[in-house]
Design a protein around this motif. Structure first.
Motif, PDB file in Angstrom:
ATOM      1  N   VAL A 143       0.828  -1.215   0.000  1.00 21.54           N
ATOM      2  CA  VAL A 143       0.000   0.000   0.000  1.00 21.54           C
ATOM      3  C   VAL A 143       0.855   1.256   0.000  1.00 21.54           C
ATOM      4  N   ALA A 144       1.882   1.297   0.834  1.00 16.66           N
ATOM      5  CA  ALA A 144       2.685   2.513   0.951  1.00 16.66           C
ATOM      6  C   ALA A 144       4.066   2.190   1.501  1.00 16.66           C
ATOM      7  N   LEU A 145       5.025   3.037   1.142  1.00 18.73           N
ATOM      8  CA  LEU A 145       6.378   2.988   1.669  1.00 18.73           C
ATOM      9  C   LEU A 145       6.758   4.387   2.116  1.00 18.73           C
ATOM     10  N   HIS A 146       7.267   4.500   3.334  1.00 21.56           N
ATOM     11  CA  HIS A 146       7.734   5.787   3.833  1.00 21.56           C
ATOM     12  C   HIS A 146       9.149   5.613   4.369  1.00 21.56           C
ATOM     13  N   GLY A 147      10.036   6.476   3.936  1.00 25.66           N
ATOM     14  CA  GLY A 147      11.419   6.428   4.390  1.00 25.66           C
ATOM     15  C   GLY A 147      11.780   7.659   5.197  1.00 25.66           C
ATOM     16  N   THR A 148      12.634   7.456   6.204  1.00 20.84           N
ATOM     17  CA  THR A 148      13.108   8.567   7.041  1.00 20.84           C
ATOM     18  C   THR A 148      14.596   8.732   6.845  1.00 20.84           C
ATOM     19  N   VAL A 149      15.013   9.955   6.507  1.00 21.54           N
ATOM     20  CA  VAL A 149      16.422  10.290   6.345  1.00 21.54           C
ATOM     21  C   VAL A 149      16.735  11.477   7.241  1.00 21.54           C
ATOM     22  N   GLU A 150      18.007  11.733   7.424  1.00 15.54           N
ATOM     23  CA  GLU A 150      18.429  12.913   8.187  1.00 15.54           C
ATOM     24  C   GLU A 150      18.746  14.024   7.206  1.00 15.54           C
ATOM     25  N   LEU A 151      18.001  15.117   7.292  1.00 21.49           N
ATOM     26  CA  LEU A 151      18.135  16.238   6.365  1.00 21.49           C
ATOM     27  C   LEU A 151      18.342  17.514   7.163  1.00 21.49           C
ATOM     28  N   LEU A 234      24.139  11.857  -1.058  1.00 23.84           N
ATOM     29  CA  LEU A 234      23.496  10.688  -0.471  1.00 23.84           C
ATOM     30  C   LEU A 234      22.967  10.988   0.914  1.00 23.84           C
ATOM     31  N   LEU A 235      21.819  10.410   1.215  1.00 25.89           N
ATOM     32  CA  LEU A 235      21.194  10.536   2.534  1.00 25.89           C
ATOM     33  C   LEU A 235      20.970   9.133   3.098  1.00 25.89           C
ATOM     34  N   ALA A 236      21.502   8.890   4.289  1.00 23.02           N
ATOM     35  CA  ALA A 236      21.345   7.569   4.904  1.00 23.02           C
ATOM     36  C   ALA A 236      19.881   7.318   5.243  1.00 23.02           C
ATOM     37  N   LEU A 237      19.389   6.117   4.876  1.00 22.03           N
ATOM     38  CA  LEU A 237      18.018   5.733   5.200  1.00 22.03           C
ATOM     39  C   LEU A 237      17.986   5.249   6.649  1.00 22.03           C
ATOM     40  N   ARG A 238      17.427   6.058   7.541  1.00 24.06           N
ATOM     41  CA  ARG A 238      17.420   5.745   8.978  1.00 24.06           C
ATOM     42  C   ARG A 238      16.225   4.903   9.401  1.00 24.06           C
ATOM     43  N   GLY A 239      15.153   4.946   8.628  1.00 25.60           N
ATOM     44  CA  GLY A 239      13.966   4.181   8.984  1.00 25.60           C
ATOM     45  C   GLY A 239      13.120   3.912   7.758  1.00 25.60           C
ATOM     46  N   LEU A 240      12.379   2.818   7.788  1.00 26.44           N
ATOM     47  CA  LEU A 240      11.510   2.450   6.679  1.00 26.44           C
ATOM     48  C   LEU A 240      10.205   1.907   7.241  1.00 26.44           C
ATOM     49  N   ARG A 241       9.110   2.464   6.763  1.00 23.05           N
ATOM     50  CA  ARG A 241       7.782   1.961   7.146  1.00 23.05           C
ATOM     51  C   ARG A 241       7.146   1.318   5.923  1.00 23.05           C
ATOM     52  N   ILE A 242       6.754   0.037   6.079  1.00 28.34           N
ATOM     53  CA  ILE A 242       6.121  -0.726   5.006  1.00 28.34           C
ATOM     54  C   ILE A 242       4.672  -0.971   5.407  1.00 28.34           C
ATOM     55  N   VAL A 243       3.743  -0.573   4.541  1.00 21.90           N
ATOM     56  CA  VAL A 243       2.322  -0.777   4.812  1.00 21.90           C
ATOM     57  C   VAL A 243       1.760  -1.712   3.748  1.00 21.90           C
ATOM     58  N   CYS A 244       1.217  -2.854   4.203  1.00 16.84           N
ATOM     59  CA  CYS A 244       0.658  -3.855   3.294  1.00 16.84           C
ATOM     60  C   CYS A 244      -0.812  -4.072   3.590  1.00 16.84           C
ATOM     61  N   ALA A 245      -1.573  -4.279   2.544  1.00 19.33           N
ATOM     62  CA  ALA A 245      -2.938  -4.756   2.719  1.00 19.33           C
ATOM     63  C   ALA A 245      -2.851  -6.257   2.966  1.00 19.33           C
ATOM     64  N   SER A 246      -3.359  -6.693   4.099  1.00 20.31           N
ATOM     65  CA  SER A 246      -3.200  -8.090   4.509  1.00 20.31           C
ATOM     66  C   SER A 246      -4.515  -8.628   5.049  1.00 20.31           C
ATOM     67  N   ARG A 247      -4.528  -9.940   5.167  1.00 17.69           N
ATOM     68  CA  ARG A 247      -5.645 -10.589   5.853  1.00 17.69           C
ATOM     69  C   ARG A 247      -5.081 -11.514   6.903  1.00 17.69           C
ATOM     70  N   VAL A 248      -5.606 -11.397   8.116  1.00 20.35           N
ATOM     71  CA  VAL A 248      -5.181 -12.249   9.230  1.00 20.35           C
ATOM     72  C   VAL A 248      -6.367 -13.111   9.658  1.00 20.35           C
ATOM     73  N   ASP A 249      -6.185 -14.414   9.619  1.00 21.79           N
ATOM     74  CA  ASP A 249      -7.202 -15.354  10.077  1.00 21.79           C
ATOM     75  C   ASP A 249      -6.768 -15.905  11.428  1.00 21.79           C
ATOM     76  N   VAL A 250      -7.594 -15.673  12.456  1.00 19.58           N
ATOM     77  CA  VAL A 250      -7.285 -16.086  13.826  1.00 19.58           C
ATOM     78  C   VAL A 250      -8.227 -17.215  14.222  1.00 19.58           C
ATOM     79  N   ARG A 251      -7.631 -18.344  14.655  1.00 17.77           N
ATOM     80  CA  ARG A 251      -8.436 -19.499  15.055  1.00 17.77           C
ATOM     81  C   ARG A 251      -7.975 -20.011  16.414  1.00 17.77           C
ATOM     82  N   PRO A 252      -8.827 -19.900  17.444  1.00 18.06           N
ATOM     83  CA  PRO A 252      -8.469 -20.488  18.742  1.00 18.06           C
ATOM     84  C   PRO A 252      -8.361 -22.006  18.629  1.00 18.06           C
TER      85      PRO A 252
END
Length: 339
Positions: A143-151, A234-252
């Protein structure tokens, strides 16, 4: 390991393996018959030393719904008379008839039966009710990718695309960001994220601090983005946020609990249950011994091949007892276990 055992045999195997720290425990062991020379299968074999002397214990298991009677005792005695076992232990999920116990005692055969369900104040009391969940997670799309650099001395976050090119510190091109995302999912421990997820469709958010890419010569290295505005740098990539559309099936998972009485089992408390994770059959076995709790898991795939895992005592992460290729295949196909 071929799928030759039933769930109850596997439970007995895991219990004995966790208790017999100084012995070798083998399930579905093949022992040679002294008369015919043929190999005979024994459900569980424990090999070790007792009072300084080598000892081989054969354990035969039955998970039937009715009590086992004299014929099974006699059948197993005749079988082991011609096998290189020093002691024979018979384990019956439903117990033995009185005559079977008398017959077994006469021949020095130990009979073991699960006791009553664990009491409310027992060591595994929390497993009297469903406390374990099987979770399948299916990633639909990125869905989305967000990167954090030091600027300019401050963290700056911006939206990225899988096509963004990554660089090494010396300016060498490493490849697209998509490669880093794929490697992140291959190597990332998703236990916490999946355990916290709700049942159903949702967005799964993965945060990575100081993402790195493995290199054949130098090992994992920091990655950089190139700023094109103004003089490129160049800017060092200090953080990366990955957002995925997912499905979680939970079964007791409903757990059966009890205790194995008899010499060699020390009243071992156990709980077990089974279900499916991503189409793979999973058997979960908890045992309790000397204040320590053990977790063992057996996966059985569609072809009938089984692989055994155990939880690390410190991290509680599952450690596989399988070849590396099979480990990676199961990691890709299976979700997570939550307690």
């Amino acid at each position: 390991m071929p799928a030759r055992s039933n769930d109850f045999q596997a439970v007995v195997y895991f219990i004995k393996k966790n208790l017999a720290a100084d012995a070798t425990v083998t399930e579905s062991a093949q022992l040679r018959d002294r008369v015919t020379g043929q190999l005979r299968e024994v459900d569980v074999v424990v090999s070790g030393h007792m009072a300084g002397h080598p000892m081989v214990i054969g354990i035969e298991c039955r998970g039937r719904s009715r009590k086992d009677a004299v014929p099974w005792v006699e059948e197993m005695r005749a079988k082991h008379d011609d096998l290189p076992t020093d002691r024979l232990v018979l384990v019956s999920a439903s117990g033995f008839s009185k005559a079977a116990v008398v017959k077994a005692r006469h021949y020095g055969i130990e009979t073991v039966t699960p006791g009553q369900p664990i009491a409310d104040d027992g060591p595994l009391a929390r497993f009297r009710h469903p406390q374990v969940e099987f979770r399948d997670v299916t990633h639909d799309r990125l869905v989305a990718l967000h990167g954090t650099v030091e600027l300019d001395g401050q963290p700056h976050t911006s939206e990225l695309t899988p096509d963004h090119v990554l660089f090494a510190a010396d300016g060498a091109e490493l490849g697209p960001l998509a490669d880093l995302v794929r490697r992140t999912f291959d190597g990332l421990n998703l236990r916490s994220a999946v355990a916290a997820a709700r049942d159903g469709d949702q967005y799964l958010v993965i945060d990575v601090t100081r993402p790195r890419l493995p290199q054949p010569a130098s090992g994992p290295i920091e990655v950089y983005l190139r700023r094109e505005s103004g003089p490129p740098h160049l800017l060092a990539l200090r953080g990366l946020r990955i957002v995925c559309a997912s499905r979680v099936d939970v079964r007791p998972v409903q757990l059966a609990a009890g205790e194995l009485q008899g010499a060699g089992f020390h009243g071992a408390a156990f709980a077990y249950g089974s279900g499916q994770v991503a189409g793979v059959d999973a058997l979960v076995v908890f045992t309790h011994d000397s204040g320590r709790e053990h977790l063992s898991v057996r996966f059985t795939d569609a072809t009938g091949v089984t692989t055994d895992w155990s939880a690390d005592p410190e991290s509680q992460e599952l450690v596989p007892h399988t070849p590396p290729g099979e480990v990676r295949r199961l990691e890709r196909s299976c979700g997570t276990l939550g307690t």
